[in-house]
Motif scaffolding. Sequence first.
Motif, mmCIF file in Angstrom:
data_model
loop_
_atom_site.group_PDB
_atom_site.id
_atom_site.type_symbol
_atom_site.label_atom_id
_atom_site.label_comp_id
_atom_site.label_asym_id
_atom_site.label_seq_id
_atom_site.Cartn_x
_atom_site.Cartn_y
_atom_site.Cartn_z
ATOM 1 N N UNK A 107 35.276 43.611 39.955
ATOM 2 C CA UNK A 107 36.447 44.479 40.128
ATOM 3 C C UNK A 107 37.697 43.675 39.786
ATOM 4 N N UNK A 108 38.261 43.990 38.632
ATOM 5 C CA UNK A 108 39.494 43.350 38.180
ATOM 6 C C UNK A 108 40.587 44.404 38.093
ATOM 7 N N UNK A 109 41.660 44.229 38.846
ATOM 8 C CA UNK A 109 42.781 45.167 38.748
ATOM 9 C C UNK A 109 43.666 44.837 37.560
ATOM 10 N N UNK A 110 43.627 43.575 37.108
ATOM 11 C CA UNK A 110 44.469 43.086 36.006
ATOM 12 C C UNK A 110 45.943 43.108 36.376
ATOM 13 N N UNK A 111 46.251 43.114 37.658
ATOM 14 C CA UNK A 111 47.638 43.051 38.115
ATOM 15 C C UNK A 111 48.086 41.594 38.227
ATOM 16 N N UNK A 112 49.392 41.394 38.304
ATOM 17 C CA UNK A 112 49.923 40.047 38.464
ATOM 18 C C UNK A 112 51.236 39.875 37.756
ATOM 19 N N UNK A 113 51.723 38.637 37.741
ATOM 20 C CA UNK A 113 52.987 38.316 37.095
ATOM 21 C C UNK A 113 52.822 38.289 35.586
ATOM 22 N N UNK A 114 53.859 38.669 34.886
ATOM 23 C CA UNK A 114 53.822 38.682 33.427
ATOM 24 C C UNK A 114 53.481 37.301 32.881
ATOM 25 N N UNK A 115 52.577 37.262 31.916
ATOM 26 C CA UNK A 115 52.123 36.042 31.239
ATOM 27 C C UNK A 115 51.175 35.198 32.094
ATOM 28 N N UNK A 116 50.816 35.677 33.282
ATOM 29 C CA UNK A 116 49.846 34.946 34.094
ATOM 30 C C UNK A 116 48.492 34.939 33.394
ATOM 31 N N UNK A 117 47.740 33.893 33.613
ATOM 32 C CA UNK A 117 46.393 33.799 33.043
ATOM 33 C C UNK A 117 45.319 33.921 34.127
ATOM 34 N N UNK A 118 45.727 34.337 35.315
ATOM 35 C CA UNK A 118 44.800 34.445 36.439
ATOM 36 C C UNK A 118 44.266 35.867 36.567
ATOM 37 N N UNK A 119 42.958 35.993 36.553
ATOM 38 C CA UNK A 119 42.295 37.278 36.766
ATOM 39 C C UNK A 119 41.269 37.080 37.881
ATOM 40 N N UNK A 120 41.457 37.805 38.986
ATOM 41 C CA UNK A 120 40.663 37.591 40.187
ATOM 42 C C UNK A 120 39.670 38.729 40.390
ATOM 43 N N UNK A 121 38.407 38.356 40.576
ATOM 44 C CA UNK A 121 37.376 39.343 40.882
ATOM 45 C C UNK A 121 37.462 39.686 42.369
#
Length: 274
Positions: free
Chosen positions: A12-26
């Motif tokens: 489950x990846x929401x793909x939310x976060x700060x612009x240009x971030x490279x972090x994707x959390x399951x």
Amino acid sequence: MSDPNWSDVVLRLTCNGADASTDFTDLSLFGHSVTNDFAVVSTAESKFGGASMFADLSRLFIASSSGFGFGSSGAFTAECWVKRSSPPLTTRCLFDFRNASDSSQRLILQIYGDGTIGFDYGSSFTQVTSSTGDTILSDDVWCHCAWSYDGTTMRCLFDGEEVLSHAVSLAGGSSRALYLCDRYEYGYDMVGYVDDIRVTKGVARYTASFTAPTAELPTTGAPPPSNDAYLAIDGILDATGVLLAIGEVALVAQISDSGPLGQPSSLARVDFTG
């Protein structure tokens, strides 16, 4: 909103976060470690949550996991929102489930240059696609893409509309790696934005046309029937006694007694964790 099949969600990846971030959390219970190969979070586009993954000559990778080994029944559902940039050039991969030691278990879920949807499977890359006469994926427009397999039939759906139903036997395997937004071999990378990714194991969520999601997919399961917890104790714990009170989802309290054997102790402790 909660997901009644949350225990079956393996990614489950929401793909939310700060612009240009490279972090994707399951956010699934598996909590997979996600390796990023040049994908970034973009706040320029999103379907839900204010951000999405921008994919262009990039992909995400998750190492071999039992979560992606769909087993003897093979049932699963993979879905996400896609906004493909124009012009389309060629096949664009969204999910590549790959067991390097057994190519017969290869399963690739993708869209094609003409806007159709389909999948490739097995060591010979057998390809099955929807018809160009059906609804197709439009460029620069958000579209919900889903692949739902019940163990005998694969269904592919655009915005909830079933555009492909194909009887097939797919090898589920015990574990596989997952490549997101490009194939293992590279060169089939998604160009555009991807949002709200979910993979469910053992459940074909869509067995006919349905209403596409109108909000971000859940990131939790069904709540317990009550917020109240009750604990009754009868007897005396010995020197090593430990009593666990467990709620529906998580540990609620831990009680331990460090007093002399067979005696009550003033050192008995209750640790509330929820």
